[in-house]
Design a protein around this motif. Structure first.
Motif, PDB file in Angstrom:
ATOM      1  N   HIS A  12       0.413  -1.064   0.205  1.00 52.55           N
ATOM      2  CA  HIS A  12      -0.532  -0.514  -0.313  1.00 52.55           C
ATOM      3  C   HIS A  12       1.254   1.090  -0.361  1.00 52.55           C
ATOM      4  O   HIS A  12       0.255   2.108  -0.138  1.00 52.55           O
ATOM      5  N   ARG A  15       1.672   1.950  -3.539  1.00 55.84           N
ATOM      6  CA  ARG A  15      -0.072   2.543  -4.173  1.00 55.84           C
ATOM      7  C   ARG A  15      -0.200   3.822  -4.170  1.00 55.84           C
ATOM      8  O   ARG A  15      -0.377   4.746  -5.598  1.00 55.84           O
ATOM      9  N   ILE A  16       0.360   4.532  -2.621  1.00 59.07           N
ATOM     10  CA  ILE A  16      -0.037   5.508  -2.561  1.00 59.07           C
ATOM     11  C   ILE A  16       1.542   6.520  -2.962  1.00 59.07           C
ATOM     12  O   ILE A  16       0.812   7.455  -3.413  1.00 59.07           O
ATOM     13  N   ARG A  18       2.750   5.796  -5.445  1.00 53.33           N
ATOM     14  CA  ARG A  18       2.361   6.192  -7.547  1.00 53.33           C
ATOM     15  C   ARG A  18       1.720   7.077  -7.909  1.00 53.33           C
ATOM     16  O   ARG A  18       1.936   7.882  -8.590  1.00 53.33           O
ATOM     17  N   LEU A  19       0.052   7.304  -6.906  1.00 59.01           N
ATOM     18  CA  LEU A  19      -0.711   8.163  -6.701  1.00 59.01           C
ATOM     19  C   LEU A  19      -0.111   9.824  -6.784  1.00 59.01           C
ATOM     20  O   LEU A  19      -0.718  10.375  -8.269  1.00 59.01           O
ATOM     21  N   ILE A  20       0.926   9.661  -5.988  1.00 57.97           N
ATOM     22  CA  ILE A  20       1.376  11.500  -5.390  1.00 57.97           C
ATOM     23  C   ILE A  20       2.559  11.571  -6.604  1.00 57.97           C
ATOM     24  O   ILE A  20       2.768  12.178  -7.556  1.00 57.97           O
ATOM     25  N   ASP A  22       3.369   9.300  -9.611  1.00 52.79           N
ATOM     26  CA  ASP A  22       3.456   8.705 -10.563  1.00 52.79           C
ATOM     27  C   ASP A  22       1.929   9.472 -11.649  1.00 52.79           C
ATOM     28  O   ASP A  22       2.216   9.861 -13.070  1.00 52.79           O
ATOM     29  N   GLU A  23       0.784   9.363 -11.029  1.00 53.48           N
ATOM     30  CA  GLU A  23      -0.604  10.255 -11.286  1.00 53.48           C
ATOM     31  C   GLU A  23      -1.117  11.656 -11.179  1.00 53.48           C
ATOM     32  O   GLU A  23      -1.373  11.485 -11.715  1.00 53.48           O
ATOM     33  N   TRP A  25      -1.587  12.903  -8.743  1.00 53.40           N
ATOM     34  CA  TRP A  25      -2.187  13.277  -6.980  1.00 53.40           C
ATOM     35  C   TRP A  25      -1.633  14.128  -5.859  1.00 53.40           C
ATOM     36  O   TRP A  25      -0.471  14.515  -5.920  1.00 53.40           O
ATOM     37  N   ALA A  30      -4.520  12.079  -1.857  1.00 50.17           N
ATOM     38  CA  ALA A  30      -3.781  10.678  -1.281  1.00 50.17           C
ATOM     39  C   ALA A  30      -3.631   9.743   0.113  1.00 50.17           C
ATOM     40  O   ALA A  30      -4.013   9.234   0.261  1.00 50.17           O
ATOM     41  N   MET A  33      -7.733   9.044   1.065  1.00 50.85           N
ATOM     42  CA  MET A  33      -8.233   8.299  -0.071  1.00 50.85           C
ATOM     43  C   MET A  33      -7.323   7.145   0.811  1.00 50.85           C
ATOM     44  O   MET A  33      -8.161   5.963   0.916  1.00 50.85           O
TER      45      MET A  33
END
Length: 330
Positions: A12, A15-16, A18-20, A22-23, A25, A30, A33
């Motif tokens: 996890h 995941r958090i 990569r959200l910040i 790579d994507e 966010w 993040a 979420m």
């Protein structure tokens, strides 16, 4: 550190991050979420940006530098007292003016908090050896045992009755420590260095003639099982430093070797076997006469050689190391 109830496991965290990273966010979104704080989300995002996937694992909490670490000179003194004197943390701390916890930490760091790998008397690191093939070296020695009086000894029947049995036993020595000893039995033992196969005989003395006779019969016994004896290691007892022993070894084609004086560790395999012999045979059960104990020795040796697991050879019986030798179980 990751645990069963952790908010972010390494998966996890990734995941958090990569959200910040790579994507795109925001850290706030993040964190909301995943129901964690802003600093937590930001830490894993920065770790991911700098180190990639490998940065998601826990890192050691050990500091990069320890300005209060024990001085090396003190460490050497602690190690010296531990090896040479076998002192504990409290005693060492008292000598050097240190707390016991500090000394213990040093001993743990130097792997000296336990002394099972250090010689008890000399403090030197134990050097274990084992010859590569059966017969390359055999160990010989003599184990002295008090004779059992008729009716049993004090170990099983008590001191009072044991002394009465000694006084009533025919042929006991006249001068025998106020009647507490019925005589001495000499168990001549031989053990193979590689396989730990043992051979033993009971005799009334430990003279050179007796020791040579035991050696000759032991060599024949091993030869019948396909083992050729090359060397024999003994202590510095009178029988083993005699010319008769030397000449018998030359005749048999065996190289005699002796341990350093007062160094039974060199002959440690047979010294340890004597403990097993005493616990398993000599004092392992009640015998009402000395001859009854002597008669039980061959059966116990068979159990030891063929069936008893030996920890030094992988919890197998000694004879298992002669699996390719014809007639090994004869």
């Amino acid at each position: 550190m990751s645990h069963a109830n952790a908010a972010l496991t390494p998966r996890h965290r990734l995941r958090i991050a990569r959200l910040i990273v790579d994507e795109g966010w925001t850290v706030v979104a993040a964190a909301h979420m995943f129901n964690v704080s802003w600093p937590t989300a930001n830490r894993w995002a920065q770790r991911y940006a700098a180190m990639g996937v490998a940065g998601m694992d826990d890192r050691s909490s050990r500091p990069h530098r320890s300005p209060n670490k024990t001085d090396q000179q003190l460490v050497r003194k602690i190690v010296h007292l531990r090896w040479k004197k076998r002192l504990g943390p409290v005693a060492i701390g008292g000598k050097l003016g240190l707390s016991a916890s500090t000394v213990h930490a040093v001993l743990v760091r130097c792997r000296l908090n336990k002394l099972h790998h250090v010689d008890v008397r000399t403090g030197e690191v134990i050097r274990r050896y084992e010859h590569a093939t059966p017969g390359a070296m055999i160990h010989v020695d003599v184990k002295k045992l008090g004779k059992i009086p008729d009716g049993g000894g004090s170990r099983y029947v008590g001191r009072q009755q044991g002394n009465l049995n000694i006084r009533a036993t025919a042929g006991r020595p006249k001068n025998n420590k106020r009647g507490r000893v019925a005589g001495i039995t000499f168990v001549h033992t031989v053990i193979d260095d590689h396989s730990r196969i043992a051979y033993a005989e009971v005799h009334a003395n430990e003279t050179a003639d007796t020791a040579v006779g035991v050696l000759r019969r032991a060599v024949s016994w091993f030869a019948a099982r396909g083992v050729t004896v090359e060397r024999v290691l003994s202590d510095n007892g009178p029988a083993y430093v005699s010319h008769l022993w030397r000449d018998a070894c030359n005749e048999l084609g065996i190289k005699p070797k002796r341990t350093r004086p007062y160094r039974p560790q060199t002959n440690g395999k047979i010294e340890r076997f004597h403990r097993t012999l005493a616990d398993g045979w000599a004092f392992g059960k009640f015998y009402n006469t000395d001859s009854a104990r002597n008669n039980a020795l061959p059966g116990w040796l068979h159990e030891y050689n063929h069936h008893r697991p030996h920890t030094a050879i992988g919890n197998r019986p000694p004879m298992s190391r002669l699996t390719n030798v014809p007639g090994q179980y004869n």
